[in-house]
Design a protein around this motif. Structure first.
Motif, PDB file in Angstrom:
ATOM      1  N   CYS A 240      -8.938  10.962  -2.001  1.00 13.42           N
ATOM      2  CA  CYS A 240      -8.306  10.337  -3.123  1.00 13.42           C
ATOM      3  C   CYS A 240      -8.043  11.422  -4.258  1.00 13.42           C
ATOM      4  O   CYS A 240      -8.819  12.361  -4.389  1.00 13.42           O
ATOM      5  CB  CYS A 240      -8.985   9.088  -3.765  1.00 13.42           C
ATOM      6  SG  CYS A 240     -10.676   9.462  -4.071  1.00 13.42           S
ATOM      7  N   VAL A 241      -7.007  11.207  -5.109  1.00 11.47           N
ATOM      8  CA  VAL A 241      -6.811  12.159  -6.091  1.00 11.47           C
ATOM      9  C   VAL A 241      -6.328  11.615  -7.155  1.00 11.47           C
ATOM     10  O   VAL A 241      -5.550  10.484  -7.072  1.00 11.47           O
ATOM     11  CB  VAL A 241      -5.985  13.290  -5.751  1.00 11.47           C
ATOM     12  CG1 VAL A 241      -4.486  12.873  -5.154  1.00 11.47           C
ATOM     13  CG2 VAL A 241      -5.921  14.251  -6.769  1.00 11.47           C
ATOM     14  N   ASP A 242      -6.555  11.918  -8.454  1.00 14.63           N
ATOM     15  CA  ASP A 242      -5.732  11.285  -9.625  1.00 14.63           C
ATOM     16  C   ASP A 242      -5.649  12.220 -10.752  1.00 14.63           C
ATOM     17  O   ASP A 242      -6.658  13.231 -10.836  1.00 14.63           O
ATOM     18  CB  ASP A 242      -6.731  10.027 -10.391  1.00 14.63           C
ATOM     19  CG  ASP A 242      -5.635   9.146 -11.346  1.00 14.63           C
ATOM     20  OD1 ASP A 242      -4.460   9.428 -11.220  1.00 14.63           O
ATOM     21  OD2 ASP A 242      -6.066   8.530 -12.184  1.00 14.63           O
ATOM     22  N   ALA A 280     -21.609   7.390   0.391  1.00 21.13           N
ATOM     23  CA  ALA A 280     -20.628   7.444   1.417  1.00 21.13           C
ATOM     24  C   ALA A 280     -19.145   7.768   1.104  1.00 21.13           C
ATOM     25  O   ALA A 280     -19.019   8.177  -0.191  1.00 21.13           O
ATOM     26  CB  ALA A 280     -20.546   5.996   2.174  1.00 21.13           C
ATOM     27  N   GLU A 281     -18.113   7.709   1.951  1.00 20.61           N
ATOM     28  CA  GLU A 281     -16.915   8.144   1.509  1.00 20.61           C
ATOM     29  C   GLU A 281     -16.311   7.239   0.112  1.00 20.61           C
ATOM     30  O   GLU A 281     -16.533   6.058  -0.123  1.00 20.61           O
ATOM     31  CB  GLU A 281     -15.856   7.670   2.559  1.00 20.61           C
ATOM     32  CG  GLU A 281     -16.052   8.272   3.989  1.00 20.61           C
ATOM     33  CD  GLU A 281     -16.992   7.493   4.839  1.00 20.61           C
ATOM     34  OE1 GLU A 281     -17.800   6.573   4.285  1.00 20.61           O
ATOM     35  OE2 GLU A 281     -16.819   7.804   6.230  1.00 20.61           O
ATOM     36  N   MET A 282     -15.715   8.135  -0.593  1.00 20.40           N
ATOM     37  CA  MET A 282     -15.257   7.707  -1.916  1.00 20.40           C
ATOM     38  C   MET A 282     -13.652   7.296  -1.460  1.00 20.40           C
ATOM     39  O   MET A 282     -12.799   8.273  -1.027  1.00 20.40           O
ATOM     40  CB  MET A 282     -15.291   8.758  -3.035  1.00 20.40           C
ATOM     41  CG  MET A 282     -14.473   8.314  -4.274  1.00 20.40           C
ATOM     42  SD  MET A 282     -14.539   9.451  -5.771  1.00 20.40           S
ATOM     43  CE  MET A 282     -16.182  10.048  -5.839  1.00 20.40           C
ATOM     44  N   TRP A 283     -13.180   6.096  -1.603  1.00 22.46           N
ATOM     45  CA  TRP A 283     -11.685   5.706  -1.300  1.00 22.46           C
ATOM     46  C   TRP A 283     -10.666   5.975  -2.375  1.00 22.46           C
ATOM     47  O   TRP A 283      -9.518   6.373  -2.266  1.00 22.46           O
ATOM     48  CB  TRP A 283     -11.840   4.283  -0.641  1.00 22.46           C
ATOM     49  CG  TRP A 283     -12.651   4.166   0.527  1.00 22.46           C
ATOM     50  CD1 TRP A 283     -13.423   3.227   0.824  1.00 22.46           C
ATOM     51  CD2 TRP A 283     -12.498   4.785   1.707  1.00 22.46           C
ATOM     52  NE1 TRP A 283     -13.811   3.407   1.786  1.00 22.46           N
ATOM     53  CE2 TRP A 283     -13.372   4.336   2.710  1.00 22.46           C
ATOM     54  CE3 TRP A 283     -11.789   5.942   2.240  1.00 22.46           C
ATOM     55  CZ2 TRP A 283     -13.469   4.907   3.767  1.00 22.46           C
ATOM     56  CZ3 TRP A 283     -11.861   6.558   3.416  1.00 22.46           C
ATOM     57  CH2 TRP A 283     -12.725   5.808   4.559  1.00 22.46           C
ATOM     58  N   GLU A 284     -11.178   5.730  -3.669  1.00 21.96           N
ATOM     59  CA  GLU A 284     -10.442   6.033  -4.857  1.00 21.96           C
ATOM     60  C   GLU A 284     -10.896   6.494  -5.846  1.00 21.96           C
ATOM     61  O   GLU A 284     -12.293   6.022  -6.311  1.00 21.96           O
ATOM     62  CB  GLU A 284      -9.414   4.672  -5.112  1.00 21.96           C
ATOM     63  CG  GLU A 284      -8.562   4.041  -4.029  1.00 21.96           C
ATOM     64  CD  GLU A 284      -7.554   3.137  -4.289  1.00 21.96           C
ATOM     65  OE1 GLU A 284      -7.699   2.560  -5.814  1.00 21.96           O
ATOM     66  OE2 GLU A 284      -6.623   2.756  -3.706  1.00 21.96           O
ATOM     67  N   VAL A 285     -10.122   6.990  -6.785  1.00 21.48           N
ATOM     68  CA  VAL A 285     -10.731   7.588  -8.303  1.00 21.48           C
ATOM     69  C   VAL A 285      -9.329   7.391  -8.929  1.00 21.48           C
ATOM     70  O   VAL A 285      -8.412   7.796  -8.674  1.00 21.48           O
ATOM     71  CB  VAL A 285     -11.196   9.072  -8.084  1.00 21.48           C
ATOM     72  CG1 VAL A 285      -9.978  10.137  -7.609  1.00 21.48           C
ATOM     73  CG2 VAL A 285     -11.423   9.671  -9.448  1.00 21.48           C
ATOM     74  N   THR A 297     -14.618   5.072  -9.870  1.00 16.59           N
ATOM     75  CA  THR A 297     -14.541   5.251  -8.341  1.00 16.59           C
ATOM     76  C   THR A 297     -14.960   4.272  -7.535  1.00 16.59           C
ATOM     77  O   THR A 297     -15.977   3.303  -8.128  1.00 16.59           O
ATOM     78  CB  THR A 297     -15.436   6.275  -8.165  1.00 16.59           C
ATOM     79  OG1 THR A 297     -16.723   6.327  -8.625  1.00 16.59           O
ATOM     80  CG2 THR A 297     -15.038   7.748  -9.002  1.00 16.59           C
ATOM     81  N   CYS A 298     -14.495   4.005  -6.308  1.00 22.84           N
ATOM     82  CA  CYS A 298     -15.099   3.180  -5.363  1.00 22.84           C
ATOM     83  C   CYS A 298     -15.353   3.757  -4.199  1.00 22.84           C
ATOM     84  O   CYS A 298     -14.715   4.721  -3.853  1.00 22.84           O
ATOM     85  CB  CYS A 298     -13.953   1.924  -5.302  1.00 22.84           C
ATOM     86  SG  CYS A 298     -12.544   2.175  -4.786  1.00 22.84           S
ATOM     87  N   SER A 299     -16.196   2.824  -3.278  1.00 27.58           N
ATOM     88  CA  SER A 299     -16.622   3.730  -2.168  1.00 27.58           C
ATOM     89  C   SER A 299     -17.090   2.698  -0.881  1.00 27.58           C
ATOM     90  O   SER A 299     -17.088   1.623  -1.067  1.00 27.58           O
ATOM     91  CB  SER A 299     -17.686   4.392  -2.504  1.00 27.58           C
ATOM     92  OG  SER A 299     -18.674   4.907  -1.351  1.00 27.58           O
ATOM     93  N   GLU A 300     -17.092   3.391   0.245  1.00 25.47           N
ATOM     94  CA  GLU A 300     -17.395   2.647   1.403  1.00 25.47           C
ATOM     95  C   GLU A 300     -18.832   2.100   1.419  1.00 25.47           C
ATOM     96  O   GLU A 300     -19.182   1.369   2.089  1.00 25.47           O
ATOM     97  CB  GLU A 300     -17.580   3.770   2.539  1.00 25.47           C
ATOM     98  CG  GLU A 300     -17.855   3.451   3.899  1.00 25.47           C
ATOM     99  CD  GLU A 300     -16.810   2.410   4.730  1.00 25.47           C
ATOM    100  OE1 GLU A 300     -17.422   1.630   5.420  1.00 25.47           O
ATOM    101  OE2 GLU A 300     -15.694   2.356   4.287  1.00 25.47           O
ATOM    102  N   ASN A 370     -12.568  -0.725  -1.111  1.00 19.67           N
ATOM    103  CA  ASN A 370     -11.448   0.093  -0.582  1.00 19.67           C
ATOM    104  C   ASN A 370     -10.541   0.491  -1.635  1.00 19.67           C
ATOM    105  O   ASN A 370      -9.925   1.555  -1.468  1.00 19.67           O
ATOM    106  CB  ASN A 370     -10.725  -0.722   0.484  1.00 19.67           C
ATOM    107  CG  ASN A 370     -11.512  -0.949   1.659  1.00 19.67           C
ATOM    108  OD1 ASN A 370     -12.396  -0.238   2.125  1.00 19.67           O
ATOM    109  ND2 ASN A 370     -11.277  -2.049   2.291  1.00 19.67           N
ATOM    110  N   SER A 371     -10.454  -0.411  -2.811  1.00 20.16           N
ATOM    111  CA  SER A 371      -9.229   0.191  -3.702  1.00 20.16           C
ATOM    112  C   SER A 371      -9.732  -0.704  -5.118  1.00 20.16           C
ATOM    113  O   SER A 371     -10.474  -1.440  -5.153  1.00 20.16           O
ATOM    114  CB  SER A 371      -7.968  -0.582  -3.265  1.00 20.16           C
ATOM    115  OG  SER A 371      -7.137  -0.263  -4.241  1.00 20.16           O
ATOM    116  N   LEU A 372      -9.113   0.215  -6.085  1.00 25.39           N
ATOM    117  CA  LEU A 372      -9.445  -0.446  -7.550  1.00 25.39           C
ATOM    118  C   LEU A 372      -7.934  -0.149  -8.387  1.00 25.39           C
ATOM    119  O   LEU A 372      -7.415   0.938  -8.178  1.00 25.39           O
ATOM    120  CB  LEU A 372     -10.639   0.261  -8.127  1.00 25.39           C
ATOM    121  CG  LEU A 372     -10.650   1.565  -8.682  1.00 25.39           C
ATOM    122  CD1 LEU A 372     -10.196   1.886  -9.974  1.00 25.39           C
ATOM    123  CD2 LEU A 372     -12.013   2.369  -8.337  1.00 25.39           C
TER     124      LEU A 372
END
Length: 396
Positions: A240-242, A280-285, A297-300, A370-372
């Motif tokens: 992810c990237v922002d 664990a994996e970071m899915w979104e930032v 941020t949110c994560s697995e 998974n998402s925010l």
């Protein structure tokens, strides 16, 4: 079997939560919707109106029939049998979606763009009253190999342009009102591109599965990136990237190792700061769009974190100094006029000013978040626990 048991327990917990007539203002509202949620996005609000967002979109994945759905909170909500206001999100409309919803982005208040595991990019038309969602246009094989489709992993919109990326390493530029693709960078990457964001009107930044950021300038005819930045050491996939809403040269990324990376694309080709964010994996930032001193941020690992500075300093100033005790900074040097003791004390994580602190935004660990999305004082997130959570009083 344990997974079904966990989901049943989670459903029971959410149902119990939803019967409460009064809620703690800091507690999220939970809604169980019987689908794994891959993406959640707030519908944009009018800049002229001082209001909070009330409508969001959700996309599902790993279900027999995936859907894009439109939900409301706030004034759209219904009263319960006791006449008290029901805060639970209410389903307004939905539409079947071919393949997993890999990404969702609002182009404007009435158009929603989805990325599909089938390789398609779709524009949905949302009626002004949000009571119907219809298909406006589909680019069926936006992403694919010579014979087989490839998942479209992400889209980004800056009306009327939109850009998609995929597992096939393509970067594709579209205009929403044109049926033909504007431009394809066919071999932009030899690895999977996981996410994309606009830096400026003609520039996008992509992140890939070997820890690289690549900047693309559509004004250039060359199919080569204008700049490449990368993680040192192990090539950890970035998911992810922002970009900072006011300082386009500052970007945040997250990846497979759960680290939050801060980059200054003007200086050097490696991250400026690394923060141990998730296990664990970071899915979104996401930076907060109007108050970028706050980041989410949110994560697995089932957590959603709210990162905020403990002073009124602008985050771009903090980034110049490196972040708090959980930070490894590659550029911990004094700014002009500062002495070494200020920087070193701050990096040591003492109680001095200019620290970044993280707050858990969900009441307990859940399955993968998974998402925010965040807008004004409202936050929405979606989980593999088949639930969406909504915060309507963020302390921002």
């Amino acid at each position: 079997m344990w997974r079904e048991t966990l989901l049943h327990e989670k459903q029971t917990e959410l149902n119990n939560r939803s019967t409460r007539a009064h809620r703690d203002s800091m507690d999220p509202i939970a809604k169980y919707i019987s689908q794994k949620i891959s993406k959640t996005r707030w519908r944009p609000i009018s800049a002229a109106l001082l209001q909070q967002p009330e409508v969001f979109a959700a996309g599902s994945w790993d279900n027999e029939n995936n859907r894009v759905s439109i939900w409301s909170v706030g004034d759209h909500g219904a009263s319960n049998t006791d006449g008290e206001f029901d805060e639970e999100p209410q389903l307004l409309c939905d539409s079947l979606h071919d393949g997993d919803v890999m990404d969702l982005q609002f182009l404007d208040q009435e158009r929603l763009v989805s990325a599909s595991s089938s390789g398609a990019v779709t524009i949905f038309k949302l009626q002004p009253d949000c009571q119907a969602l219809s298909l406006a246009h589909v680019w069926d094989r936006a992403h694919g190999y010579s014979c087989d489709p490839a998942p479209c992993t992400a889209v980004v919109c800056r009306s009327p342009e939109l850009v998609s990326v995929g597992e096939d390493g393509r970067v594709v530029l579209y205009k929403a009102d044109q049926t033909e693709v504007v431009r394809v960078i066919e071999h932009a990457d030899s690895s999977t591109i996981h996410a994309v964001t606009f830096l400026r009107t003609t520039e996008v930044l992509t992140v890939n599965s070997i820890g690289q950021l690549k900047m693309w300038d559509f004004r250039q005819q060359s199919d080569s990136p204008a700049q490449i930045l990368s993680l040192t050491g192990d090539r950890v996939p970035l998911h992810c990237v922002d970009k900072h809403p006011n300082q386009q040269h500052i970007v945040a990324t997250g990846g497979q190792d759960g680290m939050l990376c801060i980059w200054d694309v003007r200086q050097g080709n490696t991250p400026f700061s690394l923060i141990e964010a998730h296990s664990a994996e970071m899915w979104e930032v996401h930076f907060h769009p109007s108050n970028p001193n706050h980041l989410f941020t949110c994560s697995e690992d089932g957590s959603l974190l709210h990162w905020e500075t403990t002073s009124g300093s602008d985050m771009s100033t903090l980034l110049q100094r490196g972040w708090n005790s959980r930070v490894v900074s590659h550029s911990a040097v004094p700014l002009p006029g500062e002495d070494d003791s200020v920087v070193s004390a701050w990096l040591a994580g003492d109680s001095s000013r200019n620290r970044l602190e993280a707050t858990h935004m969900l009441p307990s660990q859940t399955l993968s978040v998974n998402s925010l999305d965040v807008l004004e004082q409202c936050l929405v997130c979606g989980t593999d626990g088949e639930a969406v959570y909504v915060h309507r009083q963020l302390p921002v």
